[in-house]
Scaffold this active site. Structure first.
Site, PDB file in Angstrom:
ATOM      1  N   VAL A 112      36.352  89.203  67.308  1.00 51.62           N
ATOM      2  CA  VAL A 112      36.916  90.196  68.234  1.00 51.62           C
ATOM      3  C   VAL A 112      37.676  91.210  67.378  1.00 51.62           C
ATOM      4  O   VAL A 112      38.629  90.846  66.681  1.00 51.62           O
ATOM      5  CB  VAL A 112      37.901  89.522  69.235  1.00 51.62           C
ATOM      6  CG1 VAL A 112      38.558  90.578  70.124  1.00 51.62           C
ATOM      7  CG2 VAL A 112      37.181  88.496  70.102  1.00 51.62           C
ATOM      8  N   HIS A 341      42.777  65.245  77.613  1.00 51.02           N
ATOM      9  CA  HIS A 341      43.560  66.410  78.039  1.00 51.02           C
ATOM     10  C   HIS A 341      44.245  67.079  76.861  1.00 51.02           C
ATOM     11  O   HIS A 341      45.465  67.124  76.800  1.00 51.02           O
ATOM     12  CB  HIS A 341      44.619  65.991  79.063  1.00 51.02           C
ATOM     13  CG  HIS A 341      44.037  65.360  80.287  1.00 51.02           C
ATOM     14  ND1 HIS A 341      44.520  64.215  80.852  1.00 51.02           N
ATOM     15  CD2 HIS A 341      42.984  65.733  81.049  1.00 51.02           C
ATOM     16  CE1 HIS A 341      43.811  63.902  81.915  1.00 51.02           C
ATOM     17  NE2 HIS A 341      42.862  64.797  82.052  1.00 51.02           N
ATOM     18  N   GLY A 374      43.829  75.808  78.864  1.00 52.52           N
ATOM     19  CA  GLY A 374      44.761  74.726  78.523  1.00 52.52           C
ATOM     20  C   GLY A 374      45.599  75.017  77.289  1.00 52.52           C
ATOM     21  O   GLY A 374      46.657  74.412  77.109  1.00 52.52           O
TER      22      GLY A 374
END
Ligand code: SF4
Length: 406
Positions: A112, A341, A374
């Site tokens: 990017v 997680h 997250g």
């Protein structure tokens, strides 16, 4: 709170209406340890109407796709084949496409670059390549703004790379404050042939076992038993030699039980995975090297594969279902804890010295750049984080002015 309510509505969350064998065993465990009032069915992003049929979009005034009543097959973890689980392609992405968004799947962003070579005031060039084709197609788009939403292992990996190359203004905090929910995953295989742990939605209940910890039974659909080959008896010990000795001892003392566990017909049906999660914080950091991401401790106690409370609860649960607790070989042999997680790595802060993004998810050092996944989570929630990720993202998006009509 309003954004949590929006997230619940967008994800079509509703309370699980049917407790499974594994959920009922968790409820019994609650009674056994004196925490029965902390047991509850979960809110899940699944469509239930109790009629066993399909219905036109029940959530977005007919703008969304039709849904089918959940049949409790238990395969949510590996993907719902019945159009009952409210995955993002049935709400956010579906509605976005309807509003003109183009989605390019199987395309990996690898660079990017700010068009002005500075802070992105004039926009960005986003370079992508196919993530699935053998002869890789590639190209670039230009964009006024960027939202990184590739999950921790996608976003943080890319940001760590870009910090060294095209986006040097990124905070030095990139890759830091990684959390794991301080989890433990334990499989309990029952010896009772009449029990089935595959029936019911994947995570149909929760028990708060104390103020810091929660326990959830996680189902897998019938015949989704790949994990069987990674299992070993649940042992603990300071080093690998002690643990290997304890595994050998367990195999010698319980040869029949171990034989039954390793050869059981339809492992996923007869095995209940227990997901143990804690709010206790430990902070890791990620580094990008030749072989990809690697982690090391940042501060606090290291997450551990050997949590006495998890072992205690697993043994009690095993008594209830007449089973044997087993854990992943990576835990017993390598001592590496497992997490479903992974969180953090591009966390919020007051400034670029303490975070990668501000309280509205804007990346410090660049214009029109956000992180919404997250990796933005700045604390250890101790429960499944997808609702918080959605709600915080709703909050961030509410700060972007709506484009005027026409
Ligand atoms: S239990 Fe899960 S996979 Fe099965 S129909 Fe319901 S939502 Fe789909």
């Amino acid at each position: 709170m309003p954004y949590y309510r929006t997230a619940l509505r967008m994800l079509g969350a509703s309370q699980n209406p049917k407790l499974s064998e594994g959920d009922k065993a968790l409820q019994k465990l609650g009674f056994k340890i004196g925490r029965n009032e902390y047991f509850a069915p979960t809110n899940v992003a699944v469509y239930f109407n109790g009629k066993g049929n399909s219905q036109p979009d029940p959530y977005f005034n007919g703008e969304g796709p039709e849904r089918v009543d959940c049949n409790f097959c238990g395969a949510c973890m590996t993907g719902c084949r019945y159009n009952s689980k409210n995955t993002l392609d049935k709400n956010y992405l579906y509605l976005a496409e309807k509003n003109g968004v183009k989605i390019f799947s199987e395309s990996e962003v690898y660079d990017v670059r700010p068009l002005d070579g500075n802070n992105g005031e004039e926009g960005y060039k986003v370079f992508w390549r196919s993530s699935t084709k053998f002869f890789k197609a590639k190209g670039y788009y230009t964009a006024k703004g960027i939202i990184f939403a590739g999950g921790v292992l996608g976003t943080v990996k890319l940001l760590l790379k870009l910090k060294k190359t095209s986006l040097p203004n990124l905070s030095d905090v990139v890759g830091k404050f990684i959390r794991t929910n301080s989890e433990s995953l334990i499989g309990i295989t029952t010896f009772d042939k009449d029990k089935s742990f595959s029936d019911g939605v994947a995570i149909g209940s929760i028990l708060k076992t104390d103020e810091n910890t929660s326990l959830e039974p996680v189902h897998y659909g019938s015949n989704s038993g790949f994990w069987r080959i990674l299992m070993s008896p649940m042992v603990e010990g300071k080093n690998v030699f002690i643990r290997v000795m304890k595994i050998a001892r367990d195999l010698l003392i319980h040869p029949i039980k171990n034989f039954k566990v390793f050869t059981v017909w339809n492992w996923s049906k007869r095995t209940q995975i227990l997901l143990f999660m804690q709010t206790i914080n430990s902070k890791l950091k990620f580094k990008l090297g030749l072989f990809g991401l690697s982690s090391s401790m940042q501060e606090g106690n290291a997450p551990t594969a050997f949590i006495p409370k998890a072992k205690f609860l697993a043994e009690k649960y095993a008594e209830i279902v007449n089973g044997k607790p087993m854990v992943l070989l990576t835990e017993t042999l390598a001592g590496i804890p497992t997490t479903a997680h992974i969180l953090g790595g591009a966390v919020m802060g007051e400034n670029s010295g303490s975070g990668v993004i501000d309280k509205n998810n804007k990346v410090f050092g660049y214009k029109n750049m956000y992180v919404c996944d997250g990796s933005m989570i700045s604390s250890n929630p101790g429960v499944n984080p997808s609702l918080s990720i959605t709600a915080i993202t709703e909050f961030a998006m509410s700060k972007i002015p709506v484009k005027p009509e026409g």
